[in-house]
Design an enzyme around this catalytic site. Structure first.
Site, PDB file in Angstrom:
ATOM      1  N   ASP A 133       3.357   2.810   3.128  1.00 34.62           N
ATOM      2  CA  ASP A 133       2.437   3.891   2.735  1.00 34.62           C
ATOM      3  C   ASP A 133       3.236   5.143   2.365  1.00 34.62           C
ATOM      4  O   ASP A 133       4.352   5.036   1.871  1.00 34.62           O
ATOM      5  CB  ASP A 133       1.394   4.128   3.845  1.00 34.62           C
ATOM      6  CG  ASP A 133       0.071   4.681   3.302  1.00 34.62           C
ATOM      7  OD1 ASP A 133       0.032   5.100   2.133  1.00 34.62           O
ATOM      8  OD2 ASP A 133      -0.915   4.697   4.046  1.00 34.62           O
ATOM      9  N   HIS A 144       0.846  -1.202   0.000  1.00 36.75           N
ATOM     10  CA  HIS A 144       0.000   0.000   0.000  1.00 36.75           C
ATOM     11  C   HIS A 144       0.878   1.246   0.000  1.00 36.75           C
ATOM     12  O   HIS A 144       1.377   1.663   1.043  1.00 36.75           O
ATOM     13  CB  HIS A 144      -0.917   0.001   1.236  1.00 36.75           C
ATOM     14  CG  HIS A 144      -1.824   1.183   1.331  1.00 36.75           C
ATOM     15  ND1 HIS A 144      -3.193   1.088   1.281  1.00 36.75           N
ATOM     16  CD2 HIS A 144      -1.557   2.511   1.475  1.00 36.75           C
ATOM     17  CE1 HIS A 144      -3.730   2.295   1.401  1.00 36.75           C
ATOM     18  NE2 HIS A 144      -2.757   3.172   1.529  1.00 36.75           N
ATOM     19  N   GLN A 164     -10.177   9.150  -4.048  1.00 32.58           N
ATOM     20  CA  GLN A 164      -9.931   9.922  -2.815  1.00 32.58           C
ATOM     21  C   GLN A 164     -11.165  10.716  -2.366  1.00 32.58           C
ATOM     22  O   GLN A 164     -11.417  10.861  -1.174  1.00 32.58           O
ATOM     23  CB  GLN A 164      -8.748  10.883  -3.043  1.00 32.58           C
ATOM     24  CG  GLN A 164      -8.520  11.914  -1.963  1.00 32.58           C
ATOM     25  CD  GLN A 164      -7.785  11.371  -0.752  1.00 32.58           C
ATOM     26  OE1 GLN A 164      -6.612  11.040  -0.816  1.00 32.58           O
ATOM     27  NE2 GLN A 164      -8.491  11.251   0.354  1.00 32.58           N
ATOM     28  N   HIS A 213       1.248   5.281  -2.118  1.00 33.64           N
ATOM     29  CA  HIS A 213       0.681   6.220  -3.097  1.00 33.64           C
ATOM     30  C   HIS A 213       1.786   6.702  -4.027  1.00 33.64           C
ATOM     31  O   HIS A 213       2.701   7.400  -3.589  1.00 33.64           O
ATOM     32  CB  HIS A 213       0.049   7.403  -2.371  1.00 33.64           C
ATOM     33  CG  HIS A 213      -1.062   6.997  -1.455  1.00 33.64           C
ATOM     34  ND1 HIS A 213      -2.387   7.187  -1.764  1.00 33.64           N
ATOM     35  CD2 HIS A 213      -1.045   6.358  -0.260  1.00 33.64           C
ATOM     36  CE1 HIS A 213      -3.141   6.697  -0.788  1.00 33.64           C
ATOM     37  NE2 HIS A 213      -2.337   6.184   0.140  1.00 33.64           N
ATOM     38  N   GLU A 270     -10.412   4.221   8.326  1.00 33.02           N
ATOM     39  CA  GLU A 270      -9.184   4.940   8.720  1.00 33.02           C
ATOM     40  C   GLU A 270      -9.601   6.148   9.543  1.00 33.02           C
ATOM     41  O   GLU A 270      -9.511   7.293   9.123  1.00 33.02           O
ATOM     42  CB  GLU A 270      -8.372   5.367   7.494  1.00 33.02           C
ATOM     43  CG  GLU A 270      -6.984   5.886   7.875  1.00 33.02           C
ATOM     44  CD  GLU A 270      -6.168   6.351   6.694  1.00 33.02           C
ATOM     45  OE1 GLU A 270      -6.716   6.478   5.580  1.00 33.02           O
ATOM     46  OE2 GLU A 270      -4.961   6.604   6.887  1.00 33.02           O
TER      47      GLU A 270
HETATM   48 ZN   LIG Z   1      -2.532   5.220   2.001  1.00 35.79          ZN
END
Ligand SMILES: [Zn+2]
Length: 429
Positions: free
Chosen positions: A312, A60, A155, A62, A216
């Protein structure tokens, strides 16, 4: 009879048993394991007793936001809300070259730290899908060195941002490996469930993976993990489903959490925890004592649920730190999850190797019983360490990274010399 190998790696230390052995490689795969002294090979590499591990898996990260911290402004509050605000304006300036340069640099960092399988999140909020197209281009370009999976990430939501539904489908048509959703950021509980239904329906239609940004938040009422598990069962997508973060689970009451464990186990989905960013993003609204910002990884693992740890963000508007070293995430998890027992530390290393491989649904990762076997891909790491648990302490880069039998990266260890040491000894870094 001598066997002609492309590469003979002599004297590697197998994890677990500690046995020293040689490995013969042909056609990018492991062709022999055992004493191969005297065997012919195009190239011989002396491993000198270094610890052999399978490649790290980053499940995971970005690749569109990566390396933009401070560009153009810093997230001064450190909150998710300010991060989203900064990214919302920064993403309007995305160009192919901008994304390619930052994402490629990030892949290089990961390879240096031994990551050869990586699941990339890419926001599809841009109507032209500029970032997604650029990352898909990189995925092809890096095929020989590392495996990149691309997840189309809405997002701004799917129900809250209706255009994202068509963009998710367009991303799948362009070859994205999976779709995501952010149910806890939708306007209502019902919209969150609807967003998951839409994402799962697309995954069913295209036979793709699902990787949900799930709960989250520190809101104990955020209960989308149960919806993901239930949809994984009803759609038959099962282990193709991964839920990332799952922070709210740390706040659930015990009777509910125990029921949830059974459902998640039955569904076959994986949990991906992101301890670096969540350690600073979560617990912000708690009165002291504050929450630790990590989901209940010990409990999930003990229940037989697959858990992976991910690094991440790397220097983004959401998280200004990060190196690309999966051992940083492992180190943070060991602390936040109270996992410093001897076996715990080895288990944590398994979460950035086998746990990640299972979450990514890698069919040919190898090292199934902890050690390589004939036919496994010749992709592995060599460390200056006695055992996997030691890596959590040192967080050293692998000395050597091999991808399909080819040396992909080498890191020279740092050396510190104490100038006033009476005997001139080197200090151990
Ligand atoms: Zn993330």
């Amino acid at each position: 009879m001598t066997i002609p190998f492309d590469l003979l790696v002599s004297q590697v230390k197998l994890p677990g048993s500690g046995i020293l052995t040689d490995i013969g490689i042909k056609g990018g795969a492991i062709a022999a394991i055992g004493s191969l002294a005297g065997a012919s090979a195009a190239t011989t590499f002396q491993a000198q007793g270094r610890l052999l591990l399978p490649p790290f898996v980053e499940s995971h990260v970005h690749l569109d936001t990566t390396l933009t911290a401070g560009d153009p402004v810093w997230n001064e509050s450190g909150t998710l809300a300010e991060g989203i605000s900064i990214w919302t304006s920064r993403k309007k300036q995305l160009t192919r070259d901008d994304v390619l340069a930052r994402a490629e640099r990030t892949l290089e960092l990961f390879i240096g730290y031994g990551v050869l399988h990586l699941r990339a999140m890419v926001d599809i909020g841009d109507p032209k899908l500029t970032a997604l197209r650029a990352v898909m281009e990189l995925k092809e370009r890096y095929l020989e060195r590392m495996q990149v999976q691309v997840i189309a990430f809405p997002q701004d939501g799917i129900v809250a941002c209706p255009d994202n539904e068509a963009r998710l489908e367009e991303a799948l048509r362009l070859g994205a490996d999976g779709v995501s959703a952010v149910p806890h950021l939708e306007r209502t509980r019902e919209d969150g469930i609807l967003s998951l239904r839409k994402a799962f329906a697309l995954a069913q239609q295209y036979g793709s993976l699902v990787h949900v940004f799930c709960d989250e938040t520190d809101d104990e009422a955020s209960r989308y993990l149960e919806v993901c598990a239930s949809l994984a069962l009803s759609t038959g997508l099962a282990s193709k489903v991964t839920t990332a973060h799952a922070n709210a689970a740390a706040y659930y009451n015990e009777p509910y959490f125990q029921k949830l464990l059974g459902l998640v186990k039955q569904s076959g989905i994986s949990i991906v925890a992101c301890p670096l960013i969540n350690s600073v993003m979560q617990g912000r609204y708690d009165a002291s004592p504050k929450g630790r910002g990590i989901t209940r990884i010990q409990d999930f693992r003990r229940a037989g649920i697959n858990v992976a740890l991910a690094h991440d963000d790397i220097r983004t508007p959401f998280y200004p730190l990060g190196t690309g070293n999966p051992l940083d995430a492992a180190h943070m998890a060991a602390h936040l999850a109270h996992m410093c027992g001897r076996q715990d530390l080895n288990d944590i290393v398994a979460m950035i190797t086998h746990g990640g491989a299972k979450a990514m649904q890698l069919g040919s990762y190898g090292f199934e019983q902890g050690a390589p076997k004939l036919g496994d891909p010749a992709s592995f790491l060599l460390f200056d360490a006695a055992e996997p648990a030691e890596l959590i302490r040192t967080r050293c880069a692998p000395r050597y990274v091999f991808s399909r039998g080819v040396l992909a990266a080498e890191t020279q260890p740092a050396v510190t010399k104490l100038m006033n040491a009476a005997d001139g000894r080197m200090a151990i870094p």
